[in-house]
Design an enzyme around this catalytic site. Structure first.
Site, PDB file in Angstrom:
ATOM      1  N   ARG A   1       0.864  -1.184   0.000  1.00 11.86           N
ATOM      2  CA  ARG A   1       0.000   0.000   0.000  1.00 11.86           C
ATOM      3  C   ARG A   1       0.897   1.228   0.000  1.00 11.86           C
ATOM      4  O   ARG A   1       1.472   1.585   1.024  1.00 11.86           O
ATOM      5  CB  ARG A   1      -0.876  -0.046   1.267  1.00 11.86           C
ATOM      6  CG  ARG A   1      -2.090   0.858   1.240  1.00 11.86           C
ATOM      7  CD  ARG A   1      -2.609   1.048   2.659  1.00 11.86           C
ATOM      8  NE  ARG A   1      -1.710   1.906   3.397  1.00 11.86           N
ATOM      9  CZ  ARG A   1      -1.511   1.861   4.716  1.00 11.86           C
ATOM     10  NH1 ARG A   1      -2.142   0.994   5.467  1.00 11.86           N
ATOM     11  NH2 ARG A   1      -0.678   2.699   5.302  1.00 11.86           N
TER      12      ARG A   1
ATOM     13  N   HIS B   1      -3.657   4.400   4.596  1.00 15.83           N
ATOM     14  CA  HIS B   1      -4.771   3.433   4.648  1.00 15.83           C
ATOM     15  C   HIS B   1      -6.028   4.048   4.039  1.00 15.83           C
ATOM     16  O   HIS B   1      -6.660   3.467   3.159  1.00 15.83           O
ATOM     17  CB  HIS B   1      -5.025   3.015   6.096  1.00 15.83           C
ATOM     18  CG  HIS B   1      -6.294   2.248   6.271  1.00 15.83           C
ATOM     19  ND1 HIS B   1      -6.455   0.973   5.792  1.00 15.83           N
ATOM     20  CD2 HIS B   1      -7.472   2.590   6.846  1.00 15.83           C
ATOM     21  CE1 HIS B   1      -7.688   0.562   6.070  1.00 15.83           C
ATOM     22  NE2 HIS B   1      -8.313   1.527   6.703  1.00 15.83           N
TER      23      HIS B   1
ATOM     24  N   TYR C   1       3.875   5.419  11.511  1.00 18.38           N
ATOM     25  CA  TYR C   1       4.185   4.030  11.839  1.00 18.38           C
ATOM     26  C   TYR C   1       5.043   3.284  10.816  1.00 18.38           C
ATOM     27  O   TYR C   1       5.271   2.097  10.954  1.00 18.38           O
ATOM     28  CB  TYR C   1       2.889   3.241  12.089  1.00 18.38           C
ATOM     29  CG  TYR C   1       1.879   3.286  10.945  1.00 18.38           C
ATOM     30  CD1 TYR C   1       1.995   2.424   9.867  1.00 18.38           C
ATOM     31  CD2 TYR C   1       0.830   4.195  10.954  1.00 18.38           C
ATOM     32  CE1 TYR C   1       1.076   2.469   8.829  1.00 18.38           C
ATOM     33  CE2 TYR C   1      -0.091   4.248   9.928  1.00 18.38           C
ATOM     34  CZ  TYR C   1       0.037   3.377   8.866  1.00 18.38           C
ATOM     35  OH  TYR C   1      -0.858   3.424   7.836  1.00 18.38           O
TER      36      TYR C   1
HETATM   37  C1  LIG Z   1     -15.035  -6.016  11.563  1.00 23.22           C
HETATM   38  C2  LIG Z   1     -14.230  -4.755  11.463  1.00 23.22           C
HETATM   39  N1  LIG Z   1     -13.263  -4.503  12.384  1.00 23.22           N
HETATM   40  C3  LIG Z   1     -12.527  -3.390  12.277  1.00 23.22           C
HETATM   41  C4  LIG Z   1     -12.737  -2.502  11.260  1.00 23.22           C
HETATM   42  C5  LIG Z   1     -11.872  -1.248  11.142  1.00 23.22           C
HETATM   43  N2  LIG Z   1     -10.949  -1.391   9.999  1.00 23.22           N
HETATM   44  C6  LIG Z   1     -11.186  -0.799   8.816  1.00 23.22           C
HETATM   45  S1  LIG Z   1     -10.009  -1.134   7.683  1.00 23.22           S
HETATM   46  C7  LIG Z   1      -9.151  -2.094   8.779  1.00 23.22           C
HETATM   47  C8  LIG Z   1      -7.852  -2.761   8.382  1.00 23.22           C
HETATM   48  C9  LIG Z   1      -8.028  -3.774   7.294  1.00 23.22           C
HETATM   49  O1  LIG Z   1      -6.759  -4.214   6.856  1.00 23.22           O
HETATM   50  P1  LIG Z   1      -6.600  -5.219   5.666  1.00 23.22           P
HETATM   51  O2  LIG Z   1      -7.542  -6.351   5.825  1.00 23.22           O
HETATM   52  O3  LIG Z   1      -5.165  -5.550   5.554  1.00 23.22           O
HETATM   53  O4  LIG Z   1      -7.104  -4.395   4.381  1.00 23.22           O
HETATM   54  P2  LIG Z   1      -6.464  -3.068   3.717  1.00 23.22           P
HETATM   55  O5  LIG Z   1      -7.185  -1.902   4.319  1.00 23.22           O
HETATM   56  O6  LIG Z   1      -5.017  -3.063   4.018  1.00 23.22           O
HETATM   57  O7  LIG Z   1      -6.748  -3.155   2.267  1.00 23.22           O
HETATM   58  C10 LIG Z   1      -9.786  -2.124  10.015  1.00 23.22           C
HETATM   59  C11 LIG Z   1      -9.285  -2.847  11.194  1.00 23.22           C
HETATM   60  C12 LIG Z   1     -13.774  -2.790  10.331  1.00 23.22           C
HETATM   61  N3  LIG Z   1     -14.032  -1.976   9.285  1.00 23.22           N
HETATM   62  N4  LIG Z   1     -14.477  -3.926  10.435  1.00 23.22           N
END
Ligand SMILES: Cc1ncc(C[n+]2csc(CCOP(=O)(O)OP(=O)(O)O)c2C)c(N)n1
Ligand SMILES: [Mg+2]
Length: 394
Positions: free
Chosen positions: A288, A292, A301
């Site tokens: 990425r 985020h 970080y």
């Molecule tokens: C069930 C749930 N827990 C927490 C969140 C908050 N949240 C949004 S994005 C994220 C990280 C996701 O990381 P990843 O699966 O690696 O996907 P990326 O954003 O890197 O594409 C979190 C914890 C959420 N949206 N849904």
């Protein structure tokens, strides 16, 4: 890129001696399926962990089309980020750096295949032929998505991490029960999720169900190394693709910054699924490059040198180097693509600024196909509440 049967061939599954695998795989990493190096050199073929041999053979037009897709989705994404910065979107989740994983897998889908995205799959959405304005309406807060999942075979964005893998598993079970697998015209399903999502119960439950019911589903994990600020090592002690073995289906790690390998690996997995050979897991190893979302500050970080190291693996730069090296494209072509991307992003911006604000009461629309008494009551209550402001200055 050109539709129809593309130039991908995969050998049958066979045991490959380790030396051969290492010799044929890229960059000295026997775990990574790669067909285009960061310097833009083509690798003739690469062998996956189960012995599957991946190779592609595209026409010059098809190679150029891949490049065009990559540039367009990056430019439209940059425009969306700019619109958020100017207050025109509430939030944006950028795909910067993940273009090849998304365009490669998105173009590997056949028309009958169904995709279940997260909130970041703007490149896959583009490949499905959906107007790129659609997710901007969602992030502007003026609609709830806007496209018809059945028409485009691309489900709505899902913010709840990992939930769409359950939806995809259920959908794929339905495909199998309807007898729509077993031939070249069979249907396959693909579920997108991130590295962080692999720690969710939903994803692991999906793995179990998909496996024991042998559903036609490709789990496509974009490992972009972070779940917001949490690095990959906080999610797993083993490479993610190897988790598949514990659930009873094949897993493969592909260079997610290599559009050709992403295409080859996804096309093979989808075709296996549509022929009734069950699920598989693809780990698209990528990065990425941006934040985020626009609410995040990654300098808190991660260190700049890490980002710089991944810049050297940029998916667009390597495709451009390949096209130039092979004399498939010249400066005139690259300039024309840049001009198209610029014009499309200007058009996107103009249309976003012209999006009407919806009537608040329309949020009750489309919750159920035929409404419900409880929802009708809520709508009526809300309408009375809104009417109470009529004639007031606020
Ligand atoms: C069930 C749930 N827990 C927490 C969140 C908050 N949240 C949004 S994005 C994220 C990280 C996701 O990381 P990843 O699966 O690696 O996907 P990326 O954003 O890197 O594409 C979190 C914890 C959420 N949206 N849904
Ligand atoms: Mg991630």
């Amino acid at each position: 890129m050109a539709k129809g049967d593309p130039g991908v061939t995969t050998g049958g599954r066979r045991a490959a001696p380790r030396s051969k695998r290492a010799a044929k795989s890229a960059a000295g990493d026997p775990e990574l399926v790669q067909l285009l190096t960061p310097a833009g050199e083509r690798v003739e073929s690469a062998i996956g962990p189960d012995g599957t041999e991946y190779r592609v053979d595209f026409t010059d037009d098809e190679y150029r089309a891949f490049y065009r897709d990559l540039v367009l989705v990056r430019k439209l994404d940059a425009e969306a980020t700019a619109l958020q910065r100017q207050g025109e979107l509430g939030l944006w989740a950028s795909l910067l750096g993940q273009e090849a994983a998304q365009v490669g897998s998105g173009r590997a889908l056949r028309s009958q295949d169904m995709a279940f995205p997260t909130y970041r799959e703007h490149g896959v959405l583009y490949c499905r032929g959906i107007d790129p304005i659609m997710p901007l309406g969602l992030f502007r807060g003026v609609d709830q998505g806007g496209w018809d999942p059945n028409e485009f075979k691309f489900n709505m964005y899902t913010i709840v991490i990992g939930a769409q893998t359950l939806h995809a598993t259920g959908y794929a079970m339905g495909v199998a029960m309807d007898g729509k697998t077993g031939g070249d015209d069979g249907e396959a399903v693909i579920a997108y999720f991130g590295d962080g999502a692999t720690s969710q119960g939903d994803v692991n439950e999906s793995f179990v169900w998909a496996s024991v019911f042998n559903v036609p589903l490709v789990f496509f994990c974009q490992n972009n190394q972070y779940a917001i600020s949490e690095p990959l090592e906080r999610q797993t002690r083993v490479p993610l693709y190897r988790r598949a073995g514990g659930f009873g289906f094949p897993g493969v790690r592909v260079d997610g910054n290599d559009v050709l390998a992403s295409y080859a690996v996804t096309r093979h997995a989808l075709d296996s699924a549509r022929h009734g050979q069950g699920p598989s897991l693809i780990e698209a190893y990528t990065y990425r490059m941006g934040a985020h979302t626009t609410s995040d500050d990654p300098t808190r970080y991660r260190i700049a040198s890490e980002v710089e190291a991944w810049q050297a693996k940029d998916p667009i730069a390597r495709m451009r180097a390949f096209l130039t090296r092979q004399q498939i494209a010249d400066d005139g072509f690259f300039a024309e693509v840049d001009e198209q991307a610029r014009a499309e992003s200007v058009h996107l911006r103009e249309r976003v600024l012209a999006m009407p604000d919806p009537e608040p009461v329309t949020m009750f629309d489309h919750v159920y196909p035929n409404g419900s008494p409880e929802l009708d009551e809520q709508r009526a209550q809300f309408s009375r509440y809104m009417e109470s402001f009529e004639g007031s200055a606020h």
